[in-house]
Design a protein around this motif. Structure first.
Motif, PDB file in Angstrom:
ATOM      1  N   GLY A   1      33.266 -92.603  18.791  1.00 32.05           N
ATOM      2  CA  GLY A   1      31.958 -92.329  19.373  1.00 32.05           C
ATOM      3  C   GLY A   1      30.965 -92.680  18.284  1.00 32.05           C
ATOM      4  N   LEU A   2      29.709 -92.877  18.674  1.00 28.64           N
ATOM      5  CA  LEU A   2      28.720 -93.202  17.652  1.00 28.64           C
ATOM      6  C   LEU A   2      28.492 -91.991  16.768  1.00 28.64           C
ATOM      7  N   SER A   3      27.840 -92.215  15.629  1.00 30.62           N
ATOM      8  CA  SER A   3      27.618 -91.072  14.753  1.00 30.62           C
ATOM      9  C   SER A   3      26.739 -90.059  15.486  1.00 30.62           C
ATOM     10  N   ARG A   4      27.027 -88.823  15.292  1.00 27.71           N
ATOM     11  CA  ARG A   4      26.397 -87.665  15.940  1.00 27.71           C
ATOM     12  C   ARG A   4      26.786 -87.497  17.415  1.00 27.71           C
ATOM     13  N   SER A   5      27.753 -88.256  17.888  1.00 30.71           N
ATOM     14  CA  SER A   5      28.177 -88.059  19.275  1.00 30.71           C
ATOM     15  C   SER A   5      29.048 -86.805  19.384  1.00 30.71           C
ATOM     16  N   GLY A   6      29.544 -86.304  18.262  1.00 35.28           N
ATOM     17  CA  GLY A   6      30.307 -85.062  18.297  1.00 35.28           C
ATOM     18  C   GLY A   6      31.785 -85.199  17.951  1.00 35.28           C
ATOM     19  N   LYS A   7      32.158 -86.225  17.191  1.00 32.82           N
ATOM     20  CA  LYS A   7      33.575 -86.437  16.848  1.00 32.82           C
ATOM     21  C   LYS A   7      34.142 -85.314  15.989  1.00 32.82           C
ATOM     22  N   THR A   8      33.374 -84.931  14.966  1.00 33.08           N
ATOM     23  CA  THR A   8      33.871 -83.907  14.048  1.00 33.08           C
ATOM     24  C   THR A   8      34.069 -82.587  14.788  1.00 33.08           C
ATOM     25  N   ALA A   9      33.081 -82.219  15.600  1.00 31.02           N
ATOM     26  CA  ALA A   9      33.190 -80.987  16.374  1.00 31.02           C
ATOM     27  C   ALA A   9      34.381 -81.087  17.339  1.00 31.02           C
ATOM     28  N   PHE A  10      34.559 -82.244  17.941  1.00 28.65           N
ATOM     29  CA  PHE A  10      35.632 -82.434  18.918  1.00 28.65           C
ATOM     30  C   PHE A  10      37.006 -82.271  18.270  1.00 28.65           C
TER      31      PHE A  10
ATOM     32  N   ALA B   1      27.592 -72.629  10.439  1.00 30.44           N
ATOM     33  CA  ALA B   1      26.970 -73.952  10.353  1.00 30.44           C
ATOM     34  C   ALA B   1      27.886 -74.976  10.999  1.00 30.44           C
ATOM     35  N   TRP B   2      27.305 -76.092  11.430  1.00 30.20           N
ATOM     36  CA  TRP B   2      28.112 -77.191  11.970  1.00 30.20           C
ATOM     37  C   TRP B   2      28.850 -77.865  10.819  1.00 30.20           C
ATOM     38  N   PRO B   3      30.059 -78.349  11.068  1.00 27.68           N
ATOM     39  CA  PRO B   3      30.792 -79.049  10.017  1.00 27.68           C
ATOM     40  C   PRO B   3      30.082 -80.340   9.594  1.00 27.68           C
ATOM     41  N   GLU B   4      30.278 -80.724   8.348  1.00 25.62           N
ATOM     42  CA  GLU B   4      29.779 -82.018   7.860  1.00 25.62           C
ATOM     43  C   GLU B   4      30.487 -83.124   8.615  1.00 25.62           C
ATOM     44  N   PRO B   5      29.747 -84.074   9.165  1.00 24.72           N
ATOM     45  CA  PRO B   5      30.439 -85.162   9.871  1.00 24.72           C
ATOM     46  C   PRO B   5      31.143 -86.105   8.889  1.00 24.72           C
ATOM     47  N   THR B   6      32.207 -86.710   9.363  1.00 20.10           N
ATOM     48  CA  THR B   6      32.883 -87.698   8.537  1.00 20.10           C
ATOM     49  C   THR B   6      32.170 -89.029   8.710  1.00 20.10           C
TER      50      THR B   6
ATOM     51  N   THR C   1      29.652 -85.243  25.677  1.00 26.98           N
ATOM     52  CA  THR C   1      29.736 -84.062  24.811  1.00 26.98           C
ATOM     53  C   THR C   1      28.505 -83.174  24.959  1.00 26.98           C
ATOM     54  N   LYS C   2      28.575 -82.029  24.333  1.00 23.64           N
ATOM     55  CA  LYS C   2      27.450 -81.084  24.217  1.00 23.64           C
ATOM     56  C   LYS C   2      26.936 -80.597  25.561  1.00 23.64           C
ATOM     57  N   SER C   3      27.816 -80.479  26.563  1.00 22.86           N
ATOM     58  CA  SER C   3      27.287 -80.078  27.882  1.00 22.86           C
ATOM     59  C   SER C   3      26.833 -78.628  27.909  1.00 22.86           C
ATOM     60  N   ASP C   4      27.103 -77.882  26.850  1.00 22.30           N
ATOM     61  CA  ASP C   4      26.525 -76.525  26.775  1.00 22.30           C
ATOM     62  C   ASP C   4      25.011 -76.584  26.576  1.00 22.30           C
ATOM     63  N   HIS C   5      24.454 -77.784  26.405  1.00 22.87           N
ATOM     64  CA  HIS C   5      23.001 -77.934  26.332  1.00 22.87           C
ATOM     65  C   HIS C   5      22.355 -77.931  27.716  1.00 22.87           C
ATOM     66  N   THR C   6      23.177 -77.954  28.747  1.00 28.18           N
ATOM     67  CA  THR C   6      22.617 -77.934  30.095  1.00 28.18           C
ATOM     68  C   THR C   6      23.113 -76.677  30.816  1.00 28.18           C
TER      69      THR C   6
ATOM     70  N   ALA D   1      32.009 -79.196  26.206  1.00 26.43           N
ATOM     71  CA  ALA D   1      31.418 -78.772  24.935  1.00 26.43           C
ATOM     72  C   ALA D   1      32.608 -78.483  24.041  1.00 26.43           C
ATOM     73  N   SER D   2      32.724 -79.220  22.952  1.00 27.07           N
ATOM     74  CA  SER D   2      33.838 -78.981  22.040  1.00 27.07           C
ATOM     75  C   SER D   2      33.710 -77.582  21.448  1.00 27.07           C
ATOM     76  N   ILE D   3      32.496 -77.268  21.044  1.00 29.45           N
ATOM     77  CA  ILE D   3      32.219 -75.952  20.476  1.00 29.45           C
ATOM     78  C   ILE D   3      30.960 -75.431  21.152  1.00 29.45           C
ATOM     79  N   LYS D   4      31.172 -74.502  22.062  1.00 28.31           N
ATOM     80  CA  LYS D   4      30.058 -74.029  22.878  1.00 28.31           C
ATOM     81  C   LYS D   4      29.096 -73.198  22.031  1.00 28.31           C
ATOM     82  N   ALA D   5      27.817 -73.545  22.082  1.00 33.48           N
ATOM     83  CA  ALA D   5      26.839 -72.852  21.244  1.00 33.48           C
ATOM     84  C   ALA D   5      25.803 -72.098  22.073  1.00 33.48           C
ATOM     85  N   THR D   6      25.981 -72.087  23.391  1.00 32.91           N
ATOM     86  CA  THR D   6      25.012 -71.363  24.231  1.00 32.91           C
ATOM     87  C   THR D   6      25.750 -70.475  25.232  1.00 32.91           C
TER      88      THR D   6
END
Ligand code: GDP
Length: 475
Positions: free
Chosen positions: A33-42, A101-106, A346-351, A387-392
């Motif tokens: 996935g592109l950077s910030r798409s959520g690979k590390t969280a996934f 905190a969110w993990p540092e992306p690779t 990804t990040k569907s906990d934003h909706t 959502a790999s890691i639900k935040a809401t």
């Protein structure tokens, strides 16, 4: 011959070993996935859902766990020792600290191996052996690297022309003017000046960063320029597209060697294709069995029409790497063996939850042209909104006497709690009308407080992810 008890035991143990070998399975799972798409969280969540001892998150779609056949999973030393390890421990540490905190992306390629023990299901082998093992090698690599694929089929002139078209059109043009001017002023047949090339390349790289980070565009070439990994400052990354091919004498260009500026740029372009792009496909891509492609569709909905169109174009480009039946120059490089392809929003906990089905249909529309290309090549494709890691947390709130659906989370910016309805997700590719009337309010959230090594991370539909990607190998 006399068969005594000892013999029978020996035979049994032999059968057991054979059965085990038949059942001990292996998957090379790739995540991109592109950077910030959520690979590390996934990947963190994927691993966590399996290794967390007291699984408290919803796993109802993952049959191995739901049917009680899952025994345990642990991390074991990875296969390729020269590839950096995916740092699961640090990721979990970040999520478990206070405040989390969110993990540092690779930034480059990483690997991790999981060994999963389970009881086989219906198989006859069940009677010969109680447990089986599935080894999963997870490889994480930047989706940006797949965007370089078309370059393999292009000459330096063709690539430069394609880049010129991008640079000279909106929204890139406004930022690219001074770079374009500089390249235009360059005497292509002047003697090679390494410093000048390094400077131009660094200016071009800065531009690519603006396109990516400021404009939210995804179509970035060459991909390694913004994610160089161990190639940072290497001359192989010091070339730029030449802008005015139509103005130079083609024959002279063809004859020029790497003692001239243009000859050197062409040489580096060719070297980049050979050593960087092709090597990745040969060394890594060729060995993947299953691929997950992550896409953050919500940020582009927030950023606007250009960013969204670019995501669409990028997904199509990324997917070219999987339609090898058609573009057989990939098949010439290796014989691909991917049998499952999972596209994830990804990040569907934003909706709010009732928007999730729209998000899936939007993703389906984005992926539709790709499905048509890929499906008859024996690859099973699926799409999910997760959502790999639900935040809401989702709930209802009363607004002007009406119950409306809302989410609540902790703002990443200042850690204050916010409750909001972020907006509607279009079920179809948005048209002009959508962009005029709507705005999706994408707010970055902090992870929730519950994470600790033993508990499973909160998620949305990671169980469906697991079932699709590894369920069949655990039956
Ligand atoms: P990578 O660059 O592809 O590895 O992306 P990351 O996994 O680092 O994700 C980038 C950012 O997206 C994270 O720092 C989070 O802010 C956000 N993010 C990723 N996954 C989720 C998720 O499941 N839910 C929420 N709310 N945010 C997420």
């Amino acid at each position: 011959a006399i068969i005594n008890n000892e013999h029978i035991e020996q035979l049994k143990s032999k059968a057991n070993k054979l059965a085990k070998r038949a059942l001990d399975q292996h998957i090379n799972l790739a995540v991109t996935g592109l950077s910030r798409s959520g690979k590390t969280a996934f990947i963190t969540s994927f691993v966590n859902q399996l290794v967390a001892e007291s699984s408290q998150s919803d796993m109802s779609y993952f049959k191995a766990i739901n049917h009680g056949r899952f025994i345990a999973a642990k991390r074991v030393p990875q296969k390729d020792l020269h590839v950096p390890r995916f740092d699961y421990e640090s990721a979990m540490r970040a999520l478990s600290q206070t405040p989390p905190a969110w993990p540092e992306p690779t930034k480059g390629i990483t690997q991790l191996r999981l060994s999963v023990k389970f009881e086989p299901d219906s198989s006859i082998l069940k009677y010969a052996t109680d447990t089986a093992t599935l080894n999963i090698d997870i490889t994480d690599y930047p989706g940006e690297w797949l965007l370089d694929l078309p370059m393999l089929n292009q000459t330096y002139e063709e690539w430069s022309e394609a880049m010129q078209v991008l640079l000279e059109s909106s929204p890139r043009h406004e930022f690219a003017k001074s770079f374009i001017e500089k390249v235009k002023q360059l005497d292509p047949f002047a003697p090679t000046d390494e410093n000048a090339l390094a400077e131009l390349a660094s200016e071009y790289t800065a531009l690519l960063h603006i396109f990516r980070e400021k404009l939210g565009l995804s179509l970035i070439q060459p991909g390694r320029f913004i994610l160089p990994g161990e190639l940072e400052n290497a001359p192989i990354l010091q070339f730029v597209p030449f802008i005015n091919f139509s103005d130079i004498a083609f024959e002279r260009y063809q004859k020029s060697n790497d003692e001239t500026m243009i000859g050197m740029m062409r040489a580096r372009f060719l070297e980049y294709k050979e050593r960087v792009v092709k090597q990745f496909y040969k060394k890594h891509f060729a060995h993947f069995d299953r691929q997950v492609i992550l896409a953050d569709c919500l940020t582009p909905l927030n950023q606007g029409v250009d960013s969204f169109k670019d995501l669409q174009q990028t997904l199509a480009l990324i997917s070219q790497s999987f339609s090898y039946g058609k573009s057989n120059f990939l098949s010439r490089l290796f014989s691909p063996k991917i049998d499952k392809l999972l596209f994830v929003a990804t990040k569907s906990d934003h909706t709010t939850p009732e928007q999730h089905s729209n998000l899936v249909s939007l993703l389906n529309q984005l992926v539709q042209p790709i499905r048509q290309q890929v499906s008859f090549e024996n690859i099973q494709i699926d799409t999910l909104a997760i959502a790999s890691i639900k935040a809401t947390k989702a709930g209802k709130s009363s607004y002007r006497g009406e119950d409306i659906s809302v989410i609540q989370g902790c703002k990443l910016a200042d850690n204050s709690t916010i409750t909001l309805f972020p907006g509607e997700v279009p079920a179809e590719l948005p048209n002009e009308n959508y962009w005029q009337k709507n705005h999706f309010n994408f707010i970055a959230f902090s992870p929730l407080h519950s994470a600790s090594e033993v508990k499973a991370l909160p998620h949305l539909r990671m169980d469906q992810v697991l079932e699709f990607l590894i369920g069949d190998k655990m039956s």
